[in-house]
Motif scaffolding. Structure first.
Motif, short mmCIF file in Angstrom:
data_model
loop_
_atom_site.label_atom_id
_atom_site.label_comp_id
_atom_site.label_asym_id
_atom_site.label_seq_id
_atom_site.Cartn_x
_atom_site.Cartn_y
_atom_site.Cartn_z
N MET A 115 33.58 46.46 46.10
CA MET A 115 32.84 45.52 45.22
C MET A 115 31.39 45.97 45.12
SD MET A 115 34.15 42.16 44.25
CE MET A 115 35.36 43.41 43.95
N PRO A 116 30.83 46.11 43.91
CA PRO A 116 29.43 46.52 43.79
C PRO A 116 28.49 45.45 44.37
CG PRO A 116 30.46 46.22 41.60
CD PRO A 116 31.46 45.85 42.62
N ASP A 117 27.30 45.91 44.79
CA ASP A 117 26.35 44.98 45.42
C ASP A 117 25.87 43.89 44.48
OD1 ASP A 117 26.61 46.40 47.69
OD2 ASP A 117 24.81 47.62 47.40
N ASN A 118 25.80 44.25 43.18
CA ASN A 118 25.26 43.28 42.23
C ASN A 118 26.30 42.27 41.77
OD1 ASN A 118 26.87 44.95 40.75
ND2 ASN A 118 25.39 45.39 39.14
N GLN A 119 27.46 42.28 42.40
CA GLN A 119 28.52 41.38 41.99
C GLN A 119 28.15 39.92 42.24
OE1 GLN A 119 31.67 42.26 40.49
NE2 GLN A 119 31.17 40.12 40.09
N LEU A 120 28.41 39.08 41.24
CA LEU A 120 28.18 37.65 41.40
C LEU A 120 29.22 37.07 42.35
CD1 LEU A 120 27.67 36.84 37.59
CD2 LEU A 120 25.89 37.01 39.32
N PRO A 121 28.89 35.94 42.99
CA PRO A 121 29.91 35.30 43.83
C PRO A 121 31.12 34.90 43.00
CG PRO A 121 27.85 34.03 43.82
CD PRO A 121 27.63 35.21 42.95
N ILE A 122 32.28 34.83 43.64
CA ILE A 122 33.51 34.57 42.89
C ILE A 122 34.15 33.25 43.31
CG2 ILE A 122 35.80 35.46 42.27
CD1 ILE A 122 34.70 38.24 43.28
N ASP A 123 34.40 32.39 42.35
CA ASP A 123 35.21 31.19 42.58
C ASP A 123 36.55 31.44 41.92
OD1 ASP A 123 33.27 29.78 43.94
OD2 ASP A 123 32.46 28.84 42.14
N VAL A 124 37.62 31.21 42.67
CA VAL A 124 38.95 31.43 42.12
C VAL A 124 39.61 30.07 41.88
CG1 VAL A 124 41.25 32.39 42.57
CG2 VAL A 124 39.19 33.64 43.27
N VAL A 125 40.13 29.87 40.69
CA VAL A 125 40.85 28.64 40.39
C VAL A 125 42.33 29.00 40.19
CG1 VAL A 125 41.12 26.71 38.77
CG2 VAL A 125 38.83 27.60 39.29
N VAL B 185 37.17 41.28 37.71
CA VAL B 185 35.87 40.80 38.17
C VAL B 185 34.77 41.78 37.77
CG1 VAL B 185 34.55 40.49 40.30
CG2 VAL B 185 36.78 39.39 40.04
N GLN B 186 35.07 43.07 37.90
CA GLN B 186 34.06 44.07 37.56
C GLN B 186 33.73 44.09 36.07
OE1 GLN B 186 35.48 47.64 39.53
NE2 GLN B 186 35.03 46.64 41.48
N ALA B 187 34.72 43.73 35.25
CA ALA B 187 34.48 43.75 33.80
C ALA B 187 33.77 42.49 33.33
CB ALA B 187 35.82 43.89 33.07
N CYS B 188 33.53 41.57 34.24
CA CYS B 188 32.97 40.29 33.85
C CYS B 188 31.50 40.17 34.25
CB CYS B 188 33.78 39.17 34.52
SG CYS B 188 33.26 37.55 34.02
N SER B 189 30.70 39.67 33.29
CA SER B 189 29.27 39.46 33.56
C SER B 189 28.82 38.32 32.66
CB SER B 189 28.49 40.73 33.24
OG SER B 189 28.60 40.96 31.84
N MET C 201 33.22 38.34 29.06
CA MET C 201 34.31 37.74 29.83
C MET C 201 35.48 38.73 29.85
SD MET C 201 36.19 34.84 27.46
CE MET C 201 37.68 34.88 28.49
N SER C 202 36.37 38.57 30.82
CA SER C 202 37.51 39.49 30.86
C SER C 202 38.82 38.72 30.84
CB SER C 202 37.43 40.42 32.08
OG SER C 202 37.38 39.67 33.26
N LEU C 203 39.81 39.42 30.31
CA LEU C 203 41.09 38.79 30.01
C LEU C 203 42.17 39.80 30.40
CD1 LEU C 203 42.06 36.38 28.21
CD2 LEU C 203 41.97 37.95 26.29
N LEU C 204 43.18 39.36 31.11
CA LEU C 204 44.25 40.29 31.51
C LEU C 204 45.38 40.18 30.50
CD1 LEU C 204 45.07 42.32 33.72
CD2 LEU C 204 46.24 40.43 34.87
N THR C 205 45.70 41.31 29.88
CA THR C 205 46.76 41.30 28.86
C THR C 205 47.83 42.32 29.22
OG1 THR C 205 45.88 43.03 27.42
CG2 THR C 205 44.99 40.80 27.11
N VAL C 206 48.95 42.20 28.52
CA VAL C 206 50.02 43.17 28.74
C VAL C 206 50.80 43.29 27.43
CG1 VAL C 206 51.73 41.49 29.60
CG2 VAL C 206 51.87 43.87 30.35
N SER C 207 51.32 44.46 27.16
CA SER C 207 52.14 44.62 25.95
C SER C 207 53.60 44.53 26.32
CB SER C 207 51.85 45.98 25.30
OG SER C 207 50.56 45.93 24.74
N ILE D 142 41.72 43.65 29.83
CA ILE D 142 42.15 44.61 30.86
C ILE D 142 43.67 44.66 30.79
CG2 ILE D 142 42.26 45.04 33.35
CD1 ILE D 142 39.40 45.06 32.67
N ASN D 143 44.21 45.88 30.83
CA ASN D 143 45.67 45.98 30.80
C ASN D 143 46.25 45.85 32.19
OD1 ASN D 143 46.80 46.34 28.17
ND2 ASN D 143 45.53 48.18 28.03
#
Ligand code: UD1
Ligand code: CA
Length: 457
Positions: free
Chosen positions: A1-11, A119-123, A127-133, A217-218
Motif C-alpha cells: 500500500m502506498p504511503d499516501n493512501q487514504l484510510p479505508i472503510d469497508v462496507v 483502492v489504488q485506483a481511487c482518489s 472513483m473505481s468500479l470492478l467490472t467483468v465481461s 478495473i477488470n
C-alpha cells in the motif's frame, strides 16, 4: 500500500434474505471451505491492512452479527430498499477523509489483490468500479461507456433498452469512492426505476456529472466476482475454492493423488514431501509434518500429525495429536484427546478416546481404548476393551511400560496394570496387576471326554 493512501472503510452488504437458498440460515453464513461466505469477504478486506469494517445486516441480523463478532461493526438495514439505501445506512459510521470500499457478503472469492487495485485506483478525483465481461450478462447491471470509452453509467437489467442489454461488460457491484463523494451522492439517489429501489449504481452517473473520473478495473477471474444466490452457485464456488486450495498446496510441494478430490474446510499446514491420496477431508486447523502420508478417504479434524506418520485408508481423526513415525489404520478412529507417542500403531477397527500411548505401543486390531494412559512398548491385543464407563462415571485405565494385554480382554476401570504386566487372553481384569505379574481372569478350561454330539433322528 502506498504511503499516501487514504484510510479505508469497508462496507459489506449482507442484509439480503437469500430467498432462493431455501434455508433458515442467512445466505452470507453458508460456508465455502468451512468458513461463512461473509467471513471470506471480511478476511480478504482485512488483508488490505488498516481498515475499518462495517457490515450492513438485515435478515437474521443477530446470527450474522454473532458470526462476525469482534472483527466488524454492524449497521442495521431493517427494510431492504436497495444497494444505495444499504450503503446509506452505514454512511454515519464512515470516516471523513477515508475511502469507502463497498463489498458484497455473498461474493466470497474476491481477492485481496483485486481490492488493492480498486483502492489504488481511487482518489478524490477518481472513483473505481470492478467490472467483468461475461458471455451471458443476463441479470447484471451493464456498464455504459461513451464513444471515447469512458464509463458514463450503469444500467440495471430491468431498466435497460435492447441496445444496452447487448453489453457484455457488467457491474460486479464492488466499488470504491471517498466518503465525501458518498455523502454528497447517496442522499440524491432516487428510486424511480423498474424495481423501485435506491440503486447504488446510480452514483456512477453522478460522478461523471461532477467531473469525477470512473476507473473500471477488470476482475482477474470470473469466479472472484461471482455471487451466490442458490445452492447450485454455492456448490460451484465451493469447487472453485477447493481447486484454489489444491493448487496452492501442490505449488508448495505437496503431492495430491487427484487435486479434484481433496476438501479443505479450515487451514491445512503441511511439511515437505507430504502425500495425500483421494477423498481426504480436512476440517479445522490441521498440521501435517514432513513425509506424512494420508490414505484414501481419511477425515481429519483439528489434529496434528508428526513427521513420517502414515494414515492408511479410511481413518477418522478428531482433535488427535500424533508424534512421528506412527502407523494408523486402515479404518481407525481417533477421538478427542488421543495423543500418540512416536512409532505407535493403531490398526483396523480400533477406537481410541482421551488416551495417551507411549513410544512404540500398539493396538493393532479391533479394540476400544478410552480414558487410558498407556506406557511405551505395550501391546494391546485384538478385542481388548477398556470398560471406562460404569453408567454414571468415567474411570481411568493405566498401563505401565511393556504391558501385554492378551486378546479379548476386558479391563474394568479404574484399573492399574504395572510395568511388564501380562494379561492372559480372554481375561476380565478388575484388580491391579502388579509389576511383571501374569494375570489370568477367566474360568478354567474343563475337557469332557466321550461327549456325544446331538444328532437329528
Ligand atoms: C447488484 C447491482 C448490479 C450488479 C449486481 C452484481 C445495484 C442496483 N445493482 O444487482 O449492477 O450487476 O449487483 O451481483 O446495485 N443488499 C442489501 N440491502 C439491500 C439490497 C441489497 O444489503 O437493500 C445486498 C444483498 O444482500 C446482496 C447485494 O446487496 O448481497 C446485492 O443485492 P442484489 O439485490 O442481489 O443486487 P442485484 O439486483 O443483483
Ligand atoms: Ca444479486
Amino acid at each position: 500500500m502506498p504511503d499516501n493512501q487514504l484510510p479505508i472503510d469497508v462496507v459489506v452488504l449482507a442484509a439480503g434474505k437469500g430467498t432462493r437458498m431455501y434455508s433458515d440460515i442467512p445466505k452470507v453464513l453458508h460456508p465455502i471451505g468451512g468458513r461463512p461466505m461473509a467471513q471470506h469477504v471480511v478476511d480478504a478486506a482485512l488483508l488490505l491492512g488498516d481498515v475499518q469494517l462495517h457490515v450492513v445486516v438485515g435478515h437474521e441480523a443477530t446470527l450474522v452479527q454473532q458470526a462476525l463478532e469482534g472483527v466488524a461493526s454492524f449497521v442495521e438495514q431493517s427494510e431492504q430498499l436497495g444497494t444505495g439505501h444499504a450503503v446509506a445506512q452505514a454512511l454515519p459510521a464512515l470516516r471523513e477523509g477515508a475511502l469507502t470500499l463497498v463489498l458484497y457478503g455473498d461474493v466470497p472469492l474476491i481477492t485481496t489483490a483485486t481490492l488493492e487495485k480498486m483502492v489504488q485506483a481511487c482518489s478524490t478525483a477518481q472513483m473505481s468500479l470492478l467490472t467483468v465481461s461475461l458471455d451471458d450478462p443476463q441479470g447484471y447491471g451493464r456498464i455504459c461507456r461513451d464513444s471515447a470509452g469512458n464509463v458514463t453509467s450503469i444500467v440495471e437489467q430491468k431498466d435497460a433498452n435492447s441496445e444496452q442489454l447487448g453489453i457484455c461488460e457488467v457491474n460486479t457491484g464492488i466499488m470504491c469512492m471517498t466518503q465525501q463523494q458518498l455523502a454528497k451522492w447517496l442522499p440524491a439517489l432516487g428510486n424511480n426505476n423498474a424495481q423501485g429501489e435506491y440503486y447504488l449504481t446510480d452514483v456512477v452517473e453522478m460522478a461523471v456529472s461532477d467531473g469525477v473520473g470512473v476507473t473500471a478495473i477488470n476482475a482477474s477471474s470470473v469466479e472472484e466476482v461471482e455471487g451466490v444466490n442458490n445452492k447450485l452457485q454455492l456448490a460451484t464456488l465451493e469447487r472453485c475454492y477447493q481447486r484454489q486450495c489444491a493448487e496452492a498446496l501442490m505449488l508448495a510441494g505437496t503431492t495430491l493423488a487427484d487435486p479434484s478430490r481433496i476438501d479443505i474446510r479450515g487451514s491445512l499446514q503441511v511439511g515437505r514431501d507430504v502425500y495425500i491420496d483421494v477423498n481426504a477431508v480436512f476440517t479445522g486447523d490441521v498440521v501435517l509434518g514432513d513425509n506424512v502420508s494420508i490414505g484414501a478417504n481419511c477425515v481429519v479434524h483439528e489434529s496434528e500429525i508428526g513427521a513420517n506418520t502414515q494414515l492408511l485408508s479410511h481413518c477418522s481423526l478428531d482433535r488427535a495429536k500424533l508424534a512421528s513415525d506412527c502407523v494408523i489404520g486402515p479404518y481407525a478412529r481417533l477421538r478427542p484427546g488421543t495423543e500418540l507417542g512416536s512409532k505407535a500403531k493403531i490398526g483396523n477397527f480400533v477406537e481410541v478416546k482421551n488416551s495417551s500411548f507411549g513410544e512404540g505401543s500398539k493396538a493393532n486390531h479391533l479394540a476400544y481404548v478410552g480414558d487410558s494412559e498407556v506406557g511405551s512398548g505395550c501391546n494391546i491385543g485384538a478385542g481388548t476393551i477398556t470398560c471406562n464407563y460404569d453408567g454414571a462415571y468415567k474411570h481411568k485405565t493405566r498401563m505401565g511400560d511393556n504391558v501385554f494385554i492378551g486378546s479379548n480382554s476386558t479391563l474394568v476401570a479404574p484399573i492399574d496394570i504395572e510395568d511388564n504386566g501380562f494379561v492372559a487372553a480372554g481375561s476380565t481384569i478388575n484388580q491391579q496387576v502388579p509389576k511383571g505379574n501374569l494375570a489370568v481372569g477367566r474360568a478354567k478350561q474343563k475337557n469332557i471326554s466321550g461327549w456325544k454330539r446331538p444328532k437329528k433322528d
